[in-house]
Each structure stands twice: as structure tokens, then as C-alpha cells.
Design a protein around this motif. Structure first.
Motif, PDB file in Angstrom:
ATOM      1  N   LEU A  13       0.892  -1.257  -0.123  1.00 29.47           N
ATOM      2  CA  LEU A  13      -0.023   0.009   0.186  1.00 29.47           C
ATOM      3  C   LEU A  13       0.863   1.144   0.042  1.00 29.47           C
ATOM      4  O   LEU A  13       0.601   2.491  -0.732  1.00 29.47           O
ATOM      5  N   GLY A  14       2.104   1.219   0.842  1.00 26.24           N
ATOM      6  CA  GLY A  14       2.895   2.194   0.573  1.00 26.24           C
ATOM      7  C   GLY A  14       3.326   2.625  -0.627  1.00 26.24           C
ATOM      8  O   GLY A  14       3.546   3.779  -1.023  1.00 26.24           O
ATOM      9  N   ARG A  15       4.061   1.564  -1.259  1.00 24.71           N
ATOM     10  CA  ARG A  15       4.494   1.794  -2.489  1.00 24.71           C
ATOM     11  C   ARG A  15       3.391   2.284  -3.490  1.00 24.71           C
ATOM     12  O   ARG A  15       3.906   3.041  -4.362  1.00 24.71           O
ATOM     13  N   TRP A  17       0.911   4.092  -2.915  1.00 23.90           N
ATOM     14  CA  TRP A  17       0.555   5.529  -2.522  1.00 23.90           C
ATOM     15  C   TRP A  17       1.982   6.495  -3.149  1.00 23.90           C
ATOM     16  O   TRP A  17       1.558   7.404  -3.809  1.00 23.90           O
ATOM     17  N   LEU A  20       1.397   6.707  -6.863  1.00 21.75           N
ATOM     18  CA  LEU A  20       0.251   7.702  -7.184  1.00 21.75           C
ATOM     19  C   LEU A  20       0.579   8.879  -7.052  1.00 21.75           C
ATOM     20  O   LEU A  20       0.331   9.796  -8.007  1.00 21.75           O
ATOM     21  N   VAL A  21       1.453   9.475  -5.967  1.00 18.28           N
ATOM     22  CA  VAL A  21       1.738  10.739  -5.749  1.00 18.28           C
ATOM     23  C   VAL A  21       2.588  11.125  -6.979  1.00 18.28           C
ATOM     24  O   VAL A  21       2.665  12.395  -7.252  1.00 18.28           O
TER      25      VAL A  21
END
Length: 283
Positions: A13-15, A17, A20-21
Motif C-alpha cells: 500500500l505504501g508503494r 501510494w 500515485l503521488v
């Protein structure tokens, strides 16, 4: 014992996110450039009717490029920008690498103070000294010359170049340089044949960060070289912008031709630039 498998969904999920940013930032950064390129090949009415639409058979028009190439000295302005930017870039890389080599390799009185003095050049905008620079250029009889712009941009880019290149030179193993000295290799050969090839990622980083401000600058060309023979691309575009009427076809066409070289050079330097920005993180 903690089960590391339970943390894997959060890592994914961190990757996601982060990606996406980064994608959102890329879209925001590239959107103005894409908008300029799209509308540069559209008619004036199509630009105002729907600026986000792609050109079609009815709206496609090269009138802006025809006006820029046939009614102005755009090629001269483009050549001036190219000469000024590449000359400044060459001097910044050469002198920045030499200064970085001296500050990182040799110990002498005032070494740290000189490094601090150069670091101040990053924090203090060069435009604060515009009046003094103008007086100096007039005294040296360099007004309305490309030499004045080259000297100003070289001075503007040197502090950052010295800081980046000196850090990369410090990471080169001392054993490599000492082995070359034991073989009788002179300092100049060590610098040009060993040091410079090893810091190519840093040179690409410096090139990108100093090339774009010099190419896009309007302030110093307007003050130091506003003559018809020394105008740069950025200053030449201003002739299409009036107080009451603006020829948007010509403006967008000129901006498109000014943006494309920077994009090409960025693509050429991109791999070395990424290596330069990430090398410190993987050591």
C-alpha cells in the motif's frame, strides 16, 4: 517472533501510494507543456473554444510557426540562447569540477571558509546584485553582448555545481588517486582522465539544474542584452505579447520551439541524472 508477512500488505500500500503521488506530480508538471504543444498547432478560434481538445482536421493550423519563422528573427534568438546556455554550461561544469577537486582533495588555509562562501551563493539570489552587475557590464563595455550573459549565468551556477561535484569527488576512493600518483601520473591527467569520467552522473545533475534556468531566464537578457542581435528566445517571445492584443498562435509556436530542445537534452541526460540523484542513497 513477529510475523513479517503481516506487514507486506502495508508495504505494498505504501508503494502504491508513493507511485500515485509521483504520477500525480508528473501530470501536474507535464500538463502545461502538453497544453502548449497541443494548442501551438491549432487555429486561434480553436484555442479559445476548447483549449484542452486535440487538434482535428478542421482546427489544425501551422500559422503560428509560419509567422514566427518568416516574420521574426526567431532562429537568431534561438541561436543566441543555444550559444549562451551551452557556453555557460561548459564553464560551470569545468570550473565547478576544478573547484570541487581543489576543495575536496587539497587542504589549505581558508578551505572551509571558501566552501562556506560558495555555499552562500546558493542562498543569496543573484538578482539582488542586478544594479552592480549592470554597472560592471557597462564598465567592461559588454552591454548587449552574449558574453555578459555567459559570465552572469556561469557565476550563478557555480555555487551549486561546486557543492554537488565536490561531494561526488570525495566519494572516489583515495587509493585510486594515490595509485595513479605512484605511477607518475600528473594532477591534470588524474583530474581529466580519472576524476571527470567517474563523476559523469554528477555532471549530468549539474547540467540539468543549471541549463534550465539559463535557457528560461528573462531578467538578465532584458537588462544586459535587449538588442535585436543579442535577444534570447525567452525575450524574443515577448514581442508577440501586447497590451491589448496578443498573437497567441505565434506565442505558443515560439514557446513550443523553445521547449523542445530542453526536453531533448533532458531525455539525453535523464539516465545520468537519476544515477546522480540516487547514488548517495545506495552507498
Amino acid at each position: 517472533m513477529t510475523n513479517t508477512n503481516s506487514f507486506r500488505p502495508f508495504q505494498h500500500l505504501g508503494r502504491i501510494w508513493v507511485h500515485l503521488v509521483l504520477c500525480a506530480y508528473a501530470v501536474i508538471a507535464l500538463f502545461p507543456i502538453a497544453l502548449i504543444l497541443i494548442n501551438s498547432v491549432k487555429s486561434r478560434d480553436a484555442i479559445f473554444d476548447n483549449p484542452l481538445a486535440l487538434p482535428s482536421a478542421d482546427t489544425f493550423s501551422l500559422i503560428g510557426f509560419e509567422k514566427v519563422l518568416h516574420n521574426t528573427n526567431f532562429l537568431l534568438y534561438f541561436g543566441n540562447s543555444l550559444v549562451v546556455t551551452l557556453s555557460s554550461l561548459f564553464l560551470i561544469v569545468l570550473f565547478g569540477a576544478m573547484a570541487g577537486w581543489a576543495l575536496s582533495e587539497y587542504k589549505f588555509p581558508g578551505n572551509r571558509w571558501m566552501a562556506l562562501f560558495l555555499a552562500l551563493g546558493i542562498m543569496i539570489p543573484i538578482r539582488l546584485g542586478t544594479v552592480s552587475i549592470l554597472q560592471l557590464v557597462v564598465t567592461l563595455n559588454l552591454i548587449n553582448t552574449r558574453t555578459a550573459l555567459i559570465l552572469v549565468y556561469t557565476a550563478q551556477g557555480l555555487p551549486l555545481a561546486v557543492m554537488i561535484l565536490s561531494e561526488f569527488i570525495r566519494q572516489i576512493p583515495k587509493e585510486l588517486k594515490e595509485a595513479a600518483r605512484c605511477d607518475g601520473v600528473g594532477e591534470f591527467k588524474i583530474f581529466f582522465q580519472i576524476i571527470l569520467p567517474l563523476i559523469r552522473p554528477a555532471i549530468a545533475t549539474v547540467a540539468v539544474f543549471t541549463m534550465i534556468p539559463a535557457w528560461n531566464d528573462l531578467w538578465f537578457p532584458l537588462i544586459l542584452a535587449p538588442g535585436d542581435d543579442t535577444k534570447t528566445v525567452t525575450l524574443g517571445v515577448q514581442q508577440f505579447i501586447g497590451q491589448y492584443v496578443t498573437d497567441w498562435n505565434s506565442v505558443l509556436a515560439a514557446l513550443s520551439m523553445a521547449v523542445i530542445p530542453i526536453l531533448i537534452l533532458y531525455v539525453l541526460f535523464s539516465r545520468q541524472l537519476i544515477r546522480g540523484l540516487t547514488s548517495g542513497a545506495v552507498k
